[in-house]
Enzyme design. Structure first.
Site, PDB file in Angstrom:
ATOM      1  N   TYR A 123      10.675   6.166   2.209  1.00 40.27           N
ATOM      2  CA  TYR A 123       9.585   5.126   2.314  1.00 40.27           C
ATOM      3  C   TYR A 123       8.299   6.045   2.171  1.00 40.27           C
ATOM      4  O   TYR A 123       7.462   5.632   2.825  1.00 40.27           O
ATOM      5  CB  TYR A 123       9.550   4.061   3.431  1.00 40.27           C
ATOM      6  CG  TYR A 123      10.853   3.449   3.657  1.00 40.27           C
ATOM      7  CD1 TYR A 123      11.060   2.475   2.546  1.00 40.27           C
ATOM      8  CD2 TYR A 123      11.826   3.950   4.704  1.00 40.27           C
ATOM      9  CE1 TYR A 123      12.726   1.974   3.028  1.00 40.27           C
ATOM     10  CE2 TYR A 123      13.006   3.424   4.975  1.00 40.27           C
ATOM     11  CZ  TYR A 123      13.452   2.265   4.048  1.00 40.27           C
ATOM     12  OH  TYR A 123      14.681   1.697   4.280  1.00 40.27           O
ATOM     13  N   CYS A 143     -18.658 -11.629  14.535  1.00 40.24           N
ATOM     14  CA  CYS A 143     -18.343 -11.801  13.074  1.00 40.24           C
ATOM     15  C   CYS A 143     -18.371 -13.261  12.875  1.00 40.24           C
ATOM     16  O   CYS A 143     -18.047 -14.015  13.647  1.00 40.24           O
ATOM     17  CB  CYS A 143     -17.060 -11.184  12.574  1.00 40.24           C
ATOM     18  SG  CYS A 143     -16.445 -11.719  10.748  1.00 40.24           S
ATOM     19  N   GLU A 191      11.147   6.686  -2.513  1.00 47.76           N
ATOM     20  CA  GLU A 191      10.269   5.746  -2.494  1.00 47.76           C
ATOM     21  C   GLU A 191      10.645   4.765  -3.587  1.00 47.76           C
ATOM     22  O   GLU A 191      11.065   5.403  -4.707  1.00 47.76           O
ATOM     23  CB  GLU A 191       8.772   6.036  -2.728  1.00 47.76           C
ATOM     24  CG  GLU A 191       7.496   5.198  -3.112  1.00 47.76           C
ATOM     25  CD  GLU A 191       7.322   3.973  -2.343  1.00 47.76           C
ATOM     26  OE1 GLU A 191       7.288   4.077  -1.039  1.00 47.76           O
ATOM     27  OE2 GLU A 191       7.446   2.878  -3.069  1.00 47.76           O
ATOM     28  N   CYS A 214       5.308  -0.485  11.278  1.00 44.68           N
ATOM     29  CA  CYS A 214       4.062  -1.174  11.389  1.00 44.68           C
ATOM     30  C   CYS A 214       4.796  -2.586  12.078  1.00 44.68           C
ATOM     31  O   CYS A 214       3.904  -3.707  12.183  1.00 44.68           O
ATOM     32  CB  CYS A 214       3.335  -1.321  10.140  1.00 44.68           C
ATOM     33  SG  CYS A 214       4.802  -2.096   8.480  1.00 44.68           S
ATOM     34  N   CYS A 223     -17.080  -8.629   5.317  1.00 48.66           N
ATOM     35  CA  CYS A 223     -16.073  -8.734   6.115  1.00 48.66           C
ATOM     36  C   CYS A 223     -16.301  -7.480   7.094  1.00 48.66           C
ATOM     37  O   CYS A 223     -16.318  -6.465   6.648  1.00 48.66           O
ATOM     38  CB  CYS A 223     -14.633  -8.729   5.228  1.00 48.66           C
ATOM     39  SG  CYS A 223     -13.252  -8.175   6.535  1.00 48.66           S
ATOM     40  N   ASP A 280       9.245   5.391   7.236  1.00 48.03           N
ATOM     41  CA  ASP A 280       7.905   4.868   7.338  1.00 48.03           C
ATOM     42  C   ASP A 280       8.380   3.383   6.593  1.00 48.03           C
ATOM     43  O   ASP A 280       7.527   3.167   5.696  1.00 48.03           O
ATOM     44  CB  ASP A 280       6.757   5.564   7.027  1.00 48.03           C
ATOM     45  CG  ASP A 280       5.562   4.878   7.322  1.00 48.03           C
ATOM     46  OD1 ASP A 280       5.665   3.599   7.618  1.00 48.03           O
ATOM     47  OD2 ASP A 280       4.678   5.173   6.633  1.00 48.03           O
TER      48      ASP A 280
HETATM   49  N1  SAH Z   1       4.730   6.658   4.148  1.00 47.17           N
HETATM   50  C1  SAH Z   1       3.785   6.034   3.271  1.00 47.17           C
HETATM   51  C2  SAH Z   1       4.027   4.716   2.790  1.00 47.17           C
HETATM   52  C3  SAH Z   1       4.728   3.627   3.757  1.00 47.17           C
HETATM   53  S1  SAH Z   1       4.821   1.942   3.752  1.00 47.17           S
HETATM   54  C4  SAH Z   1       2.385   6.114   3.864  1.00 47.17           C
HETATM   55  O1  SAH Z   1       2.119   6.270   5.145  1.00 47.17           O
HETATM   56  O2  SAH Z   1       1.728   5.979   3.129  1.00 47.17           O
HETATM   57  C5  SAH Z   1       6.028   1.570   2.917  1.00 47.17           C
HETATM   58  C6  SAH Z   1       6.729   2.055   1.801  1.00 47.17           C
HETATM   59  O3  SAH Z   1       8.068   1.807   1.536  1.00 47.17           O
HETATM   60  C7  SAH Z   1       5.818   1.434   0.622  1.00 47.17           C
HETATM   61  O4  SAH Z   1       5.547   2.537  -0.318  1.00 47.17           O
HETATM   62  C8  SAH Z   1       6.825   0.514  -0.243  1.00 47.17           C
HETATM   63  O5  SAH Z   1       6.926   0.454  -1.528  1.00 47.17           O
HETATM   64  C9  SAH Z   1       8.343   1.518  -0.079  1.00 47.17           C
HETATM   65  N2  SAH Z   1       9.431   0.666  -0.030  1.00 47.17           N
HETATM   66  C10 SAH Z   1       9.686  -0.851   0.381  1.00 47.17           C
HETATM   67  N3  SAH Z   1      11.091  -1.059   0.210  1.00 47.17           N
HETATM   68  C11 SAH Z   1      11.638   0.105  -0.275  1.00 47.17           C
HETATM   69  C12 SAH Z   1      13.101   0.553  -0.542  1.00 47.17           C
HETATM   70  N4  SAH Z   1      13.877  -0.442  -0.501  1.00 47.17           N
HETATM   71  N5  SAH Z   1      13.260   1.732  -0.912  1.00 47.17           N
HETATM   72  C13 SAH Z   1      12.211   2.800  -0.937  1.00 47.17           C
HETATM   73  N6  SAH Z   1      10.989   2.394  -0.552  1.00 47.17           N
HETATM   74  C14 SAH Z   1      10.668   1.361  -0.343  1.00 47.17           C
END
Ligand code: SAH
Length: 510
Positions: free
Chosen positions: A276, A72, A297, A372, A155, A345
């Protein structure tokens, strides 16, 4: 003394969790980007802190066997990839060690080893989302740790179409360009931030340059095509709005979700809480296998999408709540929700003790933690482990090839407590075991459930204890004794006994 601008010849020993090579000079750790373990290199010190220093690579004397040619043109300049100079197989090993180290050092799980790391078959052009920035002169990415724009025409981990879009848009005076591609339909969404820009001209330029563009937003307003694009994951269609979180690597996301669901071990009798949940991706995959799913969420728009996605896929056993997990999870648990499996998550900063504490109180059979960020995963896994769970399995999935990021799924299983161990020897069926764990629904849970289902009815702990005793559930002595030794013990009236019996049935305690 190690000092800024000093030059050294060093041997790189390993790679850190943010993808920098590590060596030691006079006992001090020095981090050097774009190097590999085994490299013999010349470096120049750029920064000296109390405990560590940073340097830059100035010359490779003997390259490490882990190296490969980074294919790249902007690698090392754009601040995106940090491991592109390392063979892919080796990148996976590095990530496995990053997870192991975090769990061992931060989490204190001494013998932890991640079972497997699931790599990408073809680790290129995997990102469905790219954000470009622009200054007066160029469009590109911010370089590492700065807001200087590195010009980019393509990219290598992003969609091929980005090149056409950048080209079309460079004549406009914009500050940010965001593109998102659906890997299943090929449709692209383009969101532009630009002042004094004519929407019609922008639409003509972008849609003319790239036929796949099916949605354009200018400063948050949908000026062309549809408001959302749809992508498919694990056979379920998802509607994605500009501000909704959607995993950036759909190919690997399917593997990640499959692993999370494998660990969850769902069946049609189970209630799942997906904390989440974003636009409900994991929730809806889980809904197909479980009795009921509750998704939580914080982003309202994402929950709108989640509800819409449930309808789109004719899934009716999923409910969603748009609120912070730390507020809604304690509330749901207090109101009597008893999830069999909890999936978490969280974003990079991890979860929090309010959310996790409530999860612990609800005593799910299994907790599946998708993360992550290995550091916050390790911290939270320690909290859950101290709260009565055992880390039983873990797998890492490479969602971000050529960067040092890694996704991990950990399965935590509930340890039985003393009383349950005693009971569980007599209960052998799977169903019996599951019912057994509810022996400990709290007085608070029972009270809340009754208030909700019996029009605000209040019952005392004493009445609950009496009713439990009637049903042969042994109670602690002191609940049945009046506080004052001489006073008469009130008896639970029949309508309250009925309500309590119902609650005990609901919690499968009888
Ligand atoms: N499980 C989903 C998203 C994971 S990312 C997937 O795999 O696509 C983490 C998520 O947590 C995001 O959507 C973010 O908006 C949410 N988030 C962040 N802080 C939070 C909180 N205090 N309470 C609830 N959700 C939250």
């Amino acid at each position: 003394m190690i000092d800024v601008n000093n030059e050294y010849t060093v041997k790189i020993e390993s790679v850190s969790s943010d993808g920098n090579g590590i060596c030691h000079i006079d006992g001090m750790a020095v981090f050097v980007p774009y190097t590999a373990a085994g490299d013999e290199v010349k470096i120049k010190i750029t920064n000296v802190k109390k405990r560590f220093a940073e340097g830059v690579l100035t010359e490779i004397i003997t390259p490490s066997l882990d190296r490969t040619a980074p294919d790249c043109g902007i690698f090392g300049k754009c601040g995106g990839c940090s491991l592109r100079h390392i063979k892919y197989e080796k990148q996976l090993e590095i990530k496995r060690e990053i997870v192991n180290n975090a769990m061992r050092r931060i989490g204190g799980f001494k013998d932890f080893t991640v079972g497997e790391i699931i790599g990408m078959e073809n680790p290129t052009r995997y990102r469905n989302k790219t954000i470009f920035h622009a200054d007066k002169n160029s469009v590109g990415f911010y370089s590492a740790k700065s807001h200087t724009v590195v010009p980019v025409t393509d990219c290598a981990i992003g969609a091929e179409e980005n090149a056409e879009i950048i080209n079309a848009i460079s004549e406009f005076d914009m500050t940010e360009l965001f593109t998102r591609k659906s890997f299943s339909t090929g449709d692209i969404m383009v969101c532009v931030k630009a002042e004094n820009t004519d929407a019609k001209k922008l639409t003509a330029a972008v849609s003319g340059a790239c036929k796949s563009v099916k949605s354009i937003y200018l400063n948050g307003e949908n000026i062309y095509g549809s408001a959302a694009i749809t992508d498919t994951l694990c056979g379920i269609e998802f509607r994605i709005s500009p501000e909704s979180f959607f995993q950036v690597n759909p190919v690997q996301t399917e593997k990640l979700y499959a692993k999370a669901l494998e660990f969850a071990g769902l069946d049609k009798t189970m209630t799942v809480m997906d904390i989440y949940c974003g636009i409900g991706t994991i929730s809806l995959c889980a809904a197909k296998k479980a009795k009921r799913v509750i998704g939580v969420e914080i982003v309202e728009r994402a929950i709108d999408d989640a509800k819409e996605n449930a309808k789109l896929n004719e899934i009716s056993n999923a409910e969603f709540y748009a609120r912070g997990a730390e507020k809604i999870v304690p509330y749901l648990i207090k109101s009597g929700e008893v999830p069999d499996v909890v999936i978490l998550d969280p974003p990079r900063k991890g979860s929090d003790e309010k959310t996790l504490g409530s999860v612990l109180r609800s005593k799910p059979e299994r907790i599946v933690y998708v993360s992550c960020n290995p550091a916050t995963l390790a911290r939270d896994a320690r909290f859950l482990s101290d709260g009565g769970y055992t880390v039983s399995k873990a797998a890492a999935v490479d969602l971000f090839p050529h960067t040092s990021h890694v996704e991990t799924v950990v399965l935590l299983c509930r340890k039985l407590d003393e009383a349950e161990r005693h009971v569980s020897v007599t209960i052998e069926t799977e169903e019996g075991w599951r019912a057994d764990r509810r022996v400990n629904a709290t007085y608070g849970q029972i009270k809340n459930w009754i208030a909700e289902h019996y029009d605000g009815m209040k019952v005392s702990s004493l009445y609950i204890a009496q009713t439990k005793q009637k049903h042969g559930i042994i109670e602690r002595e002191n609940y049945n004794k009046p506080k004052n030794g001489n006073s008469k013990v009130p008896h639970c009236p029949p309508e309250k006994e009925n309500a309590i019996t119902d609650a005990l049935k609901h919690f499968r305690m009888i």
